[in-house]
Design a protein around this motif. Structure first.
Motif, PDB file in Angstrom:
ATOM      1  N   LYS A 176     -14.667  32.583  38.106  1.00 39.06           N
ATOM      2  CA  LYS A 176     -15.232  33.073  39.362  1.00 39.06           C
ATOM      3  C   LYS A 176     -15.917  31.965  40.138  1.00 39.06           C
ATOM      4  N   VAL A 177     -16.649  31.083  39.456  1.00 39.78           N
ATOM      5  CA  VAL A 177     -17.450  30.078  40.162  1.00 39.78           C
ATOM      6  C   VAL A 177     -16.855  28.674  40.108  1.00 39.78           C
ATOM      7  N   GLY A 178     -15.860  28.454  39.248  1.00 40.73           N
ATOM      8  CA  GLY A 178     -15.311  27.111  39.090  1.00 40.73           C
ATOM      9  C   GLY A 178     -13.955  26.944  39.745  1.00 40.73           C
ATOM     10  N   ARG A 179     -13.446  25.721  39.725  1.00 36.72           N
ATOM     11  CA  ARG A 179     -12.095  25.451  40.214  1.00 36.72           C
ATOM     12  C   ARG A 179     -11.096  25.926  39.164  1.00 36.72           C
ATOM     13  N   LYS A 180     -10.189  26.780  39.573  1.00 36.36           N
ATOM     14  CA  LYS A 180      -9.365  27.502  38.609  1.00 36.36           C
ATOM     15  C   LYS A 180      -8.514  26.577  37.753  1.00 36.36           C
ATOM     16  N   LEU A 181      -7.940  25.541  38.358  1.00 31.26           N
ATOM     17  CA  LEU A 181      -7.080  24.635  37.590  1.00 31.26           C
ATOM     18  C   LEU A 181      -7.894  23.871  36.556  1.00 31.26           C
ATOM     19  N   LEU A 182      -9.069  23.380  36.954  1.00 32.20           N
ATOM     20  CA  LEU A 182      -9.931  22.661  36.021  1.00 32.20           C
ATOM     21  C   LEU A 182     -10.383  23.585  34.899  1.00 32.20           C
ATOM     22  N   VAL A 183     -10.796  24.794  35.245  1.00 30.61           N
ATOM     23  CA  VAL A 183     -11.261  25.764  34.246  1.00 30.61           C
ATOM     24  C   VAL A 183     -10.144  26.104  33.274  1.00 30.61           C
ATOM     25  N   ALA A 184      -8.923  26.322  33.802  1.00 28.89           N
ATOM     26  CA  ALA A 184      -7.784  26.654  32.944  1.00 28.89           C
ATOM     27  C   ALA A 184      -7.499  25.523  31.961  1.00 28.89           C
ATOM     28  N   ASN A 185      -7.587  24.279  32.437  1.00 28.93           N
ATOM     29  CA  ASN A 185      -7.347  23.136  31.551  1.00 28.93           C
ATOM     30  C   ASN A 185      -8.425  23.021  30.475  1.00 28.93           C
ATOM     31  N   LEU A 186      -9.685  23.270  30.873  1.00 31.86           N
ATOM     32  CA  LEU A 186     -10.785  23.177  29.915  1.00 31.86           C
ATOM     33  C   LEU A 186     -10.734  24.278  28.862  1.00 31.86           C
ATOM     34  N   SER A 187     -10.011  25.356  29.136  1.00 31.14           N
ATOM     35  CA  SER A 187      -9.915  26.433  28.145  1.00 31.14           C
ATOM     36  C   SER A 187      -9.297  25.949  26.838  1.00 31.14           C
ATOM     37  N   TYR A 188      -8.519  24.862  26.900  1.00 31.57           N
ATOM     38  CA  TYR A 188      -7.890  24.334  25.692  1.00 31.57           C
ATOM     39  C   TYR A 188      -8.891  23.646  24.767  1.00 31.57           C
ATOM     40  N   LEU A 189     -10.128  23.522  25.214  1.00 32.07           N
ATOM     41  CA  LEU A 189     -11.157  23.021  24.308  1.00 32.07           C
ATOM     42  C   LEU A 189     -11.364  23.972  23.132  1.00 32.07           C
ATOM     43  N   THR A 190     -10.934  25.224  23.279  1.00 33.37           N
ATOM     44  CA  THR A 190     -10.997  26.160  22.148  1.00 33.37           C
ATOM     45  C   THR A 190     -10.232  25.608  20.947  1.00 33.37           C
ATOM     46  N   VAL A 191      -9.090  24.977  21.212  1.00 34.97           N
ATOM     47  CA  VAL A 191      -8.302  24.374  20.127  1.00 34.97           C
ATOM     48  C   VAL A 191      -9.101  23.261  19.456  1.00 34.97           C
ATOM     49  N   VAL A 192      -9.779  22.455  20.260  1.00 30.25           N
ATOM     50  CA  VAL A 192     -10.580  21.351  19.718  1.00 30.25           C
ATOM     51  C   VAL A 192     -11.732  21.885  18.873  1.00 30.25           C
ATOM     52  N   PHE A 193     -12.444  22.878  19.417  1.00 30.28           N
ATOM     53  CA  PHE A 193     -13.554  23.470  18.668  1.00 30.28           C
ATOM     54  C   PHE A 193     -13.054  24.081  17.359  1.00 30.28           C
ATOM     55  N   SER A 194     -11.911  24.745  17.407  1.00 31.16           N
ATOM     56  CA  SER A 194     -11.367  25.373  16.204  1.00 31.16           C
ATOM     57  C   SER A 194     -11.019  24.335  15.155  1.00 31.16           C
ATOM     58  N   ALA A 195     -10.460  23.213  15.591  1.00 30.22           N
ATOM     59  CA  ALA A 195     -10.148  22.139  14.649  1.00 30.22           C
ATOM     60  C   ALA A 195     -11.420  21.602  14.000  1.00 30.22           C
ATOM     61  N   LEU A 196     -12.464  21.413  14.813  1.00 29.68           N
ATOM     62  CA  LEU A 196     -13.733  20.921  14.275  1.00 29.68           C
ATOM     63  C   LEU A 196     -14.357  21.910  13.292  1.00 29.68           C
ATOM     64  N   PHE A 197     -14.333  23.204  13.643  1.00 32.75           N
ATOM     65  CA  PHE A 197     -14.875  24.222  12.745  1.00 32.75           C
ATOM     66  C   PHE A 197     -14.065  24.289  11.451  1.00 32.75           C
ATOM     67  N   GLY A 198     -12.741  24.085  11.570  1.00 34.83           N
ATOM     68  CA  GLY A 198     -11.905  24.091  10.378  1.00 34.83           C
ATOM     69  C   GLY A 198     -12.278  22.979   9.412  1.00 34.83           C
ATOM     70  N   VAL A 199     -12.610  21.823   9.969  1.00 40.30           N
ATOM     71  CA  VAL A 199     -13.048  20.700   9.129  1.00 40.30           C
ATOM     72  C   VAL A 199     -14.410  20.983   8.511  1.00 40.30           C
ATOM     73  N   LEU A 200     -15.351  21.491   9.316  1.00 38.74           N
ATOM     74  CA  LEU A 200     -16.716  21.705   8.853  1.00 38.74           C
ATOM     75  C   LEU A 200     -16.829  22.827   7.818  1.00 38.74           C
ATOM     76  N   VAL A 201     -16.086  23.921   8.030  1.00 39.88           N
ATOM     77  CA  VAL A 201     -16.241  25.104   7.174  1.00 39.88           C
ATOM     78  C   VAL A 201     -15.266  25.091   6.006  1.00 39.88           C
ATOM     79  N   TRP A 202     -14.004  24.691   6.269  1.00 41.41           N
ATOM     80  CA  TRP A 202     -12.985  24.785   5.206  1.00 41.41           C
ATOM     81  C   TRP A 202     -12.422  23.421   4.810  1.00 41.41           C
ATOM     82  N   GLN A 203     -12.987  22.359   5.354  1.00 41.54           N
ATOM     83  CA  GLN A 203     -12.543  20.991   5.051  1.00 41.54           C
ATOM     84  C   GLN A 203     -11.043  20.795   5.282  1.00 41.54           C
ATOM     85  N   HIS A 204     -10.533  21.443   6.338  1.00 36.65           N
ATOM     86  CA  HIS A 204      -9.124  21.284   6.671  1.00 36.65           C
ATOM     87  C   HIS A 204      -8.959  20.079   7.595  1.00 36.65           C
ATOM     88  N   VAL A 205      -8.561  18.969   7.031  1.00 38.06           N
ATOM     89  CA  VAL A 205      -8.369  17.745   7.792  1.00 38.06           C
ATOM     90  C   VAL A 205      -6.958  17.750   8.370  1.00 38.06           C
TER      91      VAL A 205
END
Length: 276
Positions: free
Chosen positions: A225-254
């Protein structure tokens, strides 16, 4: 707070939601997990609408039903994938939805794809093949196929979300009816099976799932609603990055070099597809 920061909050919350799903899956089945996730949204959104005296009436019930059913099955597949695959793999497969949205727009709506969108599809599906190779050799075919199906069905449901938006439907009603249909679907499916009780061991994970899912949904809506849609859509892929980091921290999945390359291809393809 600008759109980029709201999407950063949404991406982190979606990543945490995956963590809670995976932790809760040790004692709760996929149908139950989806039920608790959507029931939480029904109560929160429905209660807020009642307090604000907003109308639940809509002339678009058929479209809501189509979107709700597709979204519900997609969520079942997604949570199943999270339960049986490394978290980052399941999340990345779900984020193939822009590729399938582009493909279905051609097949169902007869839209024409620009060269960048065609390149996106080639890169994306090459990334899927690369990502699924170790999965097929490890946990087998079924979890990988179901994880990919979550992306396909999510992309299909987004066609209906786009139609609802073009028809002037309020965003909160779109989310509410999806949650309501999913919750009712969960109740129907659970009639034929034994419910697993909420216990002191799994209740924190269920509450965490509900809270992070709602924070993520609200933050994402605000970001668009408040951001530039293309930039926001691209930043949504940070979910993949966060998930990878959580996978390493919680389950040691390298992650291996091949997995990182595959995720990179899928993220790049999603960004290109969003520019079509």
């Amino acid at each position: 707070m600008n759109g980029a920061l709201w999407m950063l909050l949404a991406a982190g919350s979606f990543g945490l939601m995956g963590v809670f799903v995976k932790l809760a899956s040790a004692t709760l089945g996929t149908v139950e997990l989806v039920f608790w996730r959507t029931a939480f949204a029904v109560l929160l959104l429905g209660g807020n609408a009642l307090l604000r005296r907003q109308s639940f009436a809509t002339p678009l019930l058929t479209r809501h039903l189509q979107r709700g059913l597709l979204g519900y099955v997609s969520l079942l597949c997604y949570f199943y994938g999270i339960s049986h695959l490394p978290l980052s793999t399941a999340v990345t497969l779900n984020y193939t939805s822009p590729l399938f949205l582009a493909l279905l727009s051609v097949l169902l709506l007869r839209e024409k794809l620009a060269p960048p969108a065609l390149l996106a599809m080639v890169l994306g599906f090459a990334g899927v093949a690369l990502l699924l190779k170790p999965t097929l050799l490890g946990v087998g075919l079924w979890p990988g196929v179901i994880g990919l199906a979550s992306g396909f069905l999510a992309g299909w449901s987004y066609l209906h979300v786009r139609e609802l938006g073009q028809a002037g439907e309020a965003e909160w009603r779109t989310v509410f009816y999806f949650a309501l249909i999913s919750t009712l679907g969960g109740l129907l499916l659970m009639l034929g099976q034994d419910w697993q009780p909420l216990t002191a061991a799994n209740l924190p994970w269920v509450l965490g799932l509900g809270v992070t899912a709602m924070i993520a949904q609200l933050a994402m809506t605000r970001a668009y609603k408040v951001g530039r849609k293309l930039l926001v859509a691209n930043l949504s892929y940070l979910t993949v990055v966060f998930s990878a980091l959580f996978g390493v921290l919680v389950w040691q999945h390298v992650l291996s070099i091949g997995e990182l390359a595959a995720m990179g291809l899928i993220i790049l393809s999603g960004i290109l597809a969003s520019r079509r």
